[in-house]
Scaffold this motif. Sequence first.
Motif, PDB file in Angstrom:
ATOM      1  N   ALA A 136      11.487 -78.269  29.241  1.00  0.00           N
ATOM      2  CA  ALA A 136      11.626 -76.883  28.794  1.00  0.00           C
ATOM      3  C   ALA A 136      12.394 -76.077  29.841  1.00  0.00           C
ATOM      4  CB  ALA A 136      10.249 -76.271  28.564  1.00  0.00           C
ATOM      5  N   ILE A 137      13.076 -75.025  29.388  1.00  0.00           N
ATOM      6  CA  ILE A 137      13.854 -74.180  30.291  1.00  0.00           C
ATOM      7  C   ILE A 137      13.524 -72.714  30.023  1.00  0.00           C
ATOM      8  CG2 ILE A 137      15.770 -75.802  30.519  1.00  0.00           C
ATOM      9  CD1 ILE A 137      17.327 -74.109  28.532  1.00  0.00           C
ATOM     10  N   GLY A 138      13.624 -71.901  31.071  1.00  0.00           N
ATOM     11  CA  GLY A 138      13.428 -70.468  30.948  1.00  0.00           C
ATOM     12  C   GLY A 138      14.757 -69.743  31.005  1.00  0.00           C
ATOM     13  N   LEU A 139      14.849 -68.624  30.306  1.00  0.00           N
ATOM     14  CA  LEU A 139      16.074 -67.839  30.241  1.00  0.00           C
ATOM     15  C   LEU A 139      15.764 -66.394  30.604  1.00  0.00           C
ATOM     16  CD1 LEU A 139      15.981 -69.963  27.619  1.00  0.00           C
ATOM     17  CD2 LEU A 139      18.262 -69.037  27.254  1.00  0.00           C
ATOM     18  N   ASP A 140      16.534 -65.855  31.516  1.00  0.00           N
ATOM     19  CA  ASP A 140      16.430 -64.448  31.872  1.00  0.00           C
ATOM     20  C   ASP A 140      17.652 -63.729  31.326  1.00  0.00           C
ATOM     21  OD1 ASP A 140      15.283 -62.163  33.437  1.00  0.00           O
ATOM     22  OD2 ASP A 140      17.222 -62.332  34.447  1.00  0.00           O
ATOM     23  N   LEU A 141      17.426 -62.687  30.512  1.00  0.00           N
ATOM     24  CA  LEU A 141      18.506 -61.926  29.902  1.00  0.00           C
ATOM     25  C   LEU A 141      18.840 -60.728  30.772  1.00  0.00           C
ATOM     26  CD1 LEU A 141      17.241 -61.957  26.202  1.00  0.00           C
ATOM     27  CD2 LEU A 141      18.612 -63.664  27.399  1.00  0.00           C
ATOM     28  N   GLY A 142      20.121 -60.492  30.993  1.00  0.00           N
ATOM     29  CA  GLY A 142      20.529 -59.390  31.843  1.00  0.00           C
ATOM     30  C   GLY A 142      21.880 -58.844  31.458  1.00  0.00           C
ATOM     31  N   ILE A 143      22.469 -58.062  32.361  1.00  0.00           N
ATOM     32  CA  ILE A 143      23.758 -57.422  32.116  1.00  0.00           C
ATOM     33  C   ILE A 143      24.852 -58.087  32.945  1.00  0.00           C
ATOM     34  CG2 ILE A 143      25.063 -55.272  32.317  1.00  0.00           C
ATOM     35  CD1 ILE A 143      22.501 -53.760  31.771  1.00  0.00           C
ATOM     36  N   ASN A 144      24.648 -58.175  34.268  1.00  0.00           N
ATOM     37  CA  ASN A 144      25.628 -58.872  35.100  1.00  0.00           C
ATOM     38  C   ASN A 144      25.745 -60.335  34.676  1.00  0.00           C
ATOM     39  OD1 ASN A 144      26.150 -56.591  36.659  1.00  0.00           O
ATOM     40  ND2 ASN A 144      24.436 -57.008  38.019  1.00  0.00           N
ATOM     41  N   ALA A 145      24.600 -60.971  34.470  1.00  0.00           N
ATOM     42  CA  ALA A 145      24.548 -62.307  33.877  1.00  0.00           C
ATOM     43  C   ALA A 145      23.864 -62.163  32.527  1.00  0.00           C
ATOM     44  CB  ALA A 145      23.784 -63.276  34.771  1.00  0.00           C
ATOM     45  N   ALA A 154      20.628 -66.217  32.428  1.00  0.00           N
ATOM     46  CA  ALA A 154      20.455 -67.068  33.607  1.00  0.00           C
ATOM     47  C   ALA A 154      19.379 -68.102  33.294  1.00  0.00           C
ATOM     48  CB  ALA A 154      20.057 -66.233  34.826  1.00  0.00           C
ATOM     49  N   LEU A 155      19.646 -69.370  33.573  1.00  0.00           N
ATOM     50  CA  LEU A 155      18.734 -70.458  33.237  1.00  0.00           C
ATOM     51  C   LEU A 155      18.008 -70.952  34.485  1.00  0.00           C
ATOM     52  CD1 LEU A 155      21.075 -72.563  30.904  1.00  0.00           C
ATOM     53  CD2 LEU A 155      19.678 -70.573  30.316  1.00  0.00           C
ATOM     54  N   THR A 156      16.908 -71.622  34.247  1.00  0.00           N
ATOM     55  CA  THR A 156      16.165 -72.212  35.363  1.00  0.00           C
ATOM     56  C   THR A 156      16.953 -73.339  36.022  1.00  0.00           C
ATOM     57  OG1 THR A 156      15.014 -73.550  33.698  1.00  0.00           O
ATOM     58  CG2 THR A 156      13.862 -71.604  34.537  1.00  0.00           C
ATOM     59  N   THR A 157      17.944 -73.870  35.326  1.00  0.00           N
ATOM     60  CA  THR A 157      18.782 -74.901  35.918  1.00  0.00           C
ATOM     61  C   THR A 157      19.736 -74.334  36.976  1.00  0.00           C
ATOM     62  OG1 THR A 157      20.426 -74.623  34.160  1.00  0.00           O
ATOM     63  CG2 THR A 157      18.703 -76.272  33.818  1.00  0.00           C
ATOM     64  N   GLY A 158      19.830 -73.009  37.059  1.00  0.00           N
ATOM     65  CA  GLY A 158      20.735 -72.363  37.987  1.00  0.00           C
ATOM     66  C   GLY A 158      22.034 -71.908  37.358  1.00  0.00           C
ATOM     67  N   VAL A 166      17.711 -66.193  38.404  1.00  0.00           N
ATOM     68  CA  VAL A 166      17.165 -67.550  38.278  1.00  0.00           C
ATOM     69  C   VAL A 166      15.677 -67.560  38.638  1.00  0.00           C
ATOM     70  CG1 VAL A 166      17.347 -69.924  39.118  1.00  0.00           C
ATOM     71  CG2 VAL A 166      19.421 -68.571  38.735  1.00  0.00           C
ATOM     72  N   ASN A 167      15.282 -66.791  39.660  1.00  0.00           N
ATOM     73  CA  ASN A 167      13.865 -66.672  40.009  1.00  0.00           C
ATOM     74  C   ASN A 167      13.070 -66.097  38.842  1.00  0.00           C
ATOM     75  OD1 ASN A 167      11.599 -66.410  42.190  1.00  0.00           O
ATOM     76  ND2 ASN A 167      11.735 -64.364  41.286  1.00  0.00           N
ATOM     77  N   ALA A 168      13.619 -65.076  38.169  1.00  0.00           N
ATOM     78  CA  ALA A 168      12.953 -64.509  36.994  1.00  0.00           C
ATOM     79  C   ALA A 168      12.858 -65.526  35.868  1.00  0.00           C
ATOM     80  CB  ALA A 168      13.715 -63.269  36.528  1.00  0.00           C
ATOM     81  N   ALA A 169      13.901 -66.338  35.686  1.00  0.00           N
ATOM     82  CA  ALA A 169      13.865 -67.368  34.645  1.00  0.00           C
ATOM     83  C   ALA A 169      12.747 -68.371  34.902  1.00  0.00           C
ATOM     84  CB  ALA A 169      15.219 -68.079  34.571  1.00  0.00           C
ATOM     85  N   HIS A 170      12.505 -68.731  36.168  1.00  0.00           N
ATOM     86  CA  HIS A 170      11.399 -69.641  36.495  1.00  0.00           C
ATOM     87  C   HIS A 170      10.050 -68.987  36.195  1.00  0.00           C
ATOM     88  CE1 HIS A 170      13.227 -73.202  38.336  1.00  0.00           C
ATOM     89  NE2 HIS A 170      14.176 -72.401  38.804  1.00  0.00           N
TER      90      HIS A 170
END
Length: 389
Positions: free
Chosen positions: A186-195, A198-202, A355-359
Motif C-alpha cells: 500500500a502507498i500513501g499520497l499527500d495532496l498539495g500545491i507545489n507538489a 507526493a507518494l511514500t515512495t518519494g 513525503v513525511n506527510a504521505a507516510h
Amino acid sequence: MASVPDTIVRTRTFRAYLSKSGHANLAAFLGQLTWLWNVALNQRRQAYERDGSSVSRYDQFKALTKTRQSADDAWQRFPVGAQRSVLARLDKAFKAFFRRVKEGEKPGFPRYKQARGVRSFSMPSPKIHGNGEWSWVGIKGIGRIRFRGMPEGTVKLLRIVKTARRVNIQFVCETPHDAKPDTRPAIGLDLGINARVALTTGERFPGVKVDRSELKRRQRKVSRADRGSRNRRKKVRTLAREWQRVREREQGALHELTTRIVCEHGAWLAVEDLETRNMMRNPKLARRIAEQQWNRLVWMLSYKAESAGGRLVKVDPRHTSQDCSACGHRPRERIDLSVRVYRCKQCGHEQDRDVNAAHNILQRAYGPNPAGASAGARGATRAATAASV
C-alpha cells in the motif's frame, strides 16, 4: 458480512457523429427540455408559495403524459423517457437543496435555465447496432447517432451530452468485477500545491498552473463586443469552446496521472479526507487549489484502484504534516508552510515535508507497519468496504 460485489458500474464516453438534420433535431429537443425544466420548476415554486404544498416528480410525470396526449405532435415526436429524465434531474436538485438546508450548508435553490439551457438527457436500455469499427443508436425524433467502438458490459443507461465543442454519447455499463486483489504494498499520497501529489515512495508530481492567456484574450474580445449583437454571441461561443479545451486538457492530464499511480505503484491507496471548500476561503490560495482538482483526482483514483483490485482509504488530515512519521513526535510550535524539509527534534528523522506527510497518511490507513502487514491490512479494509456497501 456482505461479499465483495461481483460487478462494477462504469461510464464509457464516445464522440458522437450526427447528420446536419440530426444536429438540428437535437437542438430543437434540448430547447424543448429547457422549456420543460423551467415550467416544472415554476410549478413547484408556485405550489409552495400558494399553500406550502410540494409537487413530486411522479405528479410531473403524469402532467407530462397528459401534455403528450393533448398537445401537438412536437411532444410526441421525441421519446418520453428522455423528457422524464429532465424532470427526474429537477427532483434530484430539490432533494439536494433540502439536504443542504437541513445540514446548515449554503442551500443553492434550483435555478431557471437561461440562454445556455439544458445540455444533456438520458434514456434507459438503448439498443446498440454495430458493424465492427462503427456503432450507432437510433433515437426517436433525432435520428441515428454514430460513434466509434462498442461499450463493454451490460448497458444500463444512455446519455447524450452537448458541449461547446462536440456532442458526446455516454453509456453507463455494468461489467464483471473479476480483478484479482493487488499484492503490491500500500502507498500513501499527500495532496498539495507545489507538489500535486507526493507518494511514500518519494516520487513527487509537480503542481498544475493553468495557462489562461488564451482565455483572457478571448474574454477581452467578448467584453469589447456590443451586448445583444450577433458578433458578441459568436465571440461567446468561441470563448466557451476555449474553456472546453482547457477542461478536456486538464481532465486528460488527470487521467494520465491517476493511471500512472495505480499501474506503477499500487492499487491500495491512502489519502487525506480534505475539506476543499473550507481551504478555498483563503483568497491567496483559492485559485491554485482549484487548479489542482483534488476532488476529481481522488475520485479517479478511487474507481481505478477498485478496478485494479485495491481500494482507496480516506483518513483524518489533522497534523499529517506536523507529526514525525518515524517516531510520531509532534512539535509544540507549528511548522510553517515555507519549511519544505521536515526535521524531527526528537529522533533526528529528516525527510521531505510532503513525503513525511504521505507516510503519516499511510500509517493512519493501514497501521503502524503497513509495508510488513500490507496483506492483512488490505484484507481488513476490503472486508470493511464490502460491509459498508
